[in-house]
Scaffold this active site. Structure first.
Site, PDB file in Angstrom:
ATOM      1  N   TRP A 130       0.855  -1.191   0.000  1.00  0.00           N
ATOM      2  CA  TRP A 130       0.000   0.000   0.000  1.00  0.00           C
ATOM      3  C   TRP A 130       0.900   1.255   0.000  1.00  0.00           C
ATOM      4  CZ3 TRP A 130      -2.068   2.760   4.799  1.00  0.00           C
ATOM      5  CH2 TRP A 130      -3.024   3.705   4.454  1.00  0.00           C
ATOM      6  N   ASP A 211      -1.500  -6.333   8.835  1.00  0.00           N
ATOM      7  CA  ASP A 211      -2.440  -5.271   8.479  1.00  0.00           C
ATOM      8  C   ASP A 211      -3.695  -5.951   7.927  1.00  0.00           C
ATOM      9  OD1 ASP A 211      -3.788  -3.045   7.620  1.00  0.00           O
ATOM     10  OD2 ASP A 211      -2.220  -2.300   6.283  1.00  0.00           O
ATOM     11  N   LYS A 246     -13.794  -0.486   5.509  1.00  0.00           N
ATOM     12  CA  LYS A 246     -14.400  -1.154   4.350  1.00  0.00           C
ATOM     13  C   LYS A 246     -15.477  -2.137   4.782  1.00  0.00           C
ATOM     14  CE  LYS A 246     -10.344   0.397   3.108  1.00  0.00           C
ATOM     15  NZ  LYS A 246      -9.784   1.332   2.199  1.00  0.00           N
TER      16      LYS A 246
HETATM   17  C1  LMR Z   1      -6.745   2.510  -0.826  1.00  0.00           C
HETATM   18  O1  LMR Z   1      -5.683   1.875  -0.835  1.00  0.00           O
HETATM   19  O2  LMR Z   1      -7.258   2.974  -1.862  1.00  0.00           O
HETATM   20  C2  LMR Z   1      -7.449   2.726   0.476  1.00  0.00           C
HETATM   21  O3  LMR Z   1      -6.787   2.063   1.501  1.00  0.00           O
HETATM   22  C3  LMR Z   1      -7.703   4.154   0.767  1.00  0.00           C
HETATM   23  C4  LMR Z   1      -6.455   4.893   1.160  1.00  0.00           C
HETATM   24  O4  LMR Z   1      -6.486   5.551   2.199  1.00  0.00           O
HETATM   25  O5  LMR Z   1      -5.466   4.842   0.447  1.00  0.00           O
END
Ligand code: LMR
Length: 398
Positions: A130, A211, A246
């Protein structure tokens, strides 16, 4: 003082929100931020949340400070949801949880906590991970490194390479794992692969930080927690960051949890005191409303069942979208194999096109996705999948 500042680039994920909103074209598709959307492209409030909200409004008696740990009922229920009510670490009193402002808040609390435990620790994140993970840990002063994870060519895990890297780590290392619905690849560890990662964690003595932002979006609430539960049962110390954004659709309420597992109940108490100190220095106390809704739902059998049913609708829709996209691309004669999208799990997959093709999809067709070609599967619907498939086909033709 401020005149020396240099502007930061827009966030690679959140920046897409405003770009999409400002696009005047009627035919446009938002595959950017990981937010669930129904068939009409809306992100509705779950019915169970509406009911919980009405109950809370009727029964809430005060808005006084809640304390750095947040609601103890929420903390208990969210730990039971993640670890399972019968988990040995729960009965041994080895888990402590605090409510946090979303999953991101949980990660930042975890980061500061790790910095206090072991200031020289390295946090290992999957390659890729992420977009916000690296910044979060670096903001706490921790070093971040990457372990091999996703193979962009074979659209599968680099599992042997991942394991080989983990086998070189030790007590000064924290390994961040995605519980399910890997963000951004959608490529999860199988149960057998989790078992092997757990074995390596025990052997090498690194600290797992899991996570779990999408519990229930992969195969189901219980199934998606397999790795969390297995790891928690095997290691001495572990951290879990969970999010209710979510699976409860509570995005803007900012509610999540940071749980720590220590090797004894006494050690968990000491760890909790440090966790609370970290919270107090970061934001003092978490917001209370989202936690109140989640504890109302999880604490009532009927509401909980309703939530599980509504979560299943979201999960099934996303999985359905995966299958439809693959089928449409094939039906219009795209030769490239996209079947991996149907095999992957959760909100995201990489489409696997180049940054130039991502840009072309945006400029020419009004189709928005992260530069890496990560698509948010929930943005697909019956009404836009043909346009999406045709646009992808055109861009692939060059
Ligand atoms: C995403 O990866 O799109 C979500 O987790 C929202 C974010 O805060 O990035």
């Amino acid at each position: 003082m401020f005149s020396t500042l240099k502007a930061m680039p827009a966030d690679p994920i959140l920046g897409l929100l405003s770009q999409y909103r400002d696009d005047p074209r009627g035919e446009k598709i938002d595959l950017g931020v990981g937010v669930y959307k129904d068939i009409l492209g809306n992100t509705p409030i779950l019915d169970c949340v509406k009911t919980a909200e009405q109950r809370r409004t009727a029964t809430e008696t005060t808005k006084v400070y809640i304390g750095p740990a947040g609601s103890s009922d929420f903390n208990r229920l969210i730990a039971e949801l993640a670890f399972g009510e019968q988990h040995p670490t729960l009965s041994a009193g080895r888990i402590r949880s605090v409510s946090t402002p979303g999953g991101t808040g949980a990660l930042r609390v975890a980061a500061d906590f790790i910095k206090r435990c072991r200031p020289g620790a390295t946090v290992w994140v999957s390659d890729p991970t992420w977009a916000n993970h690296t910044g979060l840990f670096e903001a706490a002063g921790l070093k971040v490194e990457r372990y091999p994870y996703y193979d962009y060519t074979t659209k599968a895990l680099k599992f042997d390479e991942m394991l080989a890297k983990l086998n070189t780590l030790g007590e000064n290392d924290v390994v961040l794992l995605h519980a399910c619905c890997h963000n951004p690849s959608g490529q999860d560890l199988s149960t057998e692969q989790w078992d092997r990662v757990v074995q390596v964690a025990v052997k090498r003595g690194f600290t797992p930080l899991i996570d779990m932002a999408y519990q229930g979006f992969g195969d189901g609430v219980e199934e998606d927690a397999y790795g969390v539960r297995k790891m928690a049962a095997a290691v001495e110390d572990m951290l879990l960051c969970s999010s209710c954004s979510k699976n409860f659709g509570l995005y803007r309420e900012r509610i999540g949890a940071c749980s720590i597992i220590a090797n004894s109940s006494a050690a968990a108490d000491v760890a909790l005191s440090v966790l609370l100190y970290v919270v107090r220095c970061l934001y003092s106390m978490p917001p209370a409303h989202g936690a109140a809704l989640v504890e109302t739902i999880l604490g009532d059998n009927q509401l909980k069942q309703q939530w599980l049913d509504e979560l299943k609708v979201m999960r099934d829709r996303i999985n359905g979208n995966r299958a439809i996209l693959v089928e449409r691309l094939k039906a219009i004669g795209v030769e490239q194999d996209f079947s991996f999208i149907a095999r992957q799990k959760g909100m995201f997959s990489f489409l696997g096109v180049s940054p130039e093709q991502v840009e072309q999809l945006k400029q020419e067709f009004g189709i928005y996705m992260v530069d890496s070609s990560r698509i948010s599967i929930a943005g697909i619907s019956d009404s836009n999948v043909d346009y999406l498939a045709k646009s992808i086909a055109k861009v692939l033709q060059g």
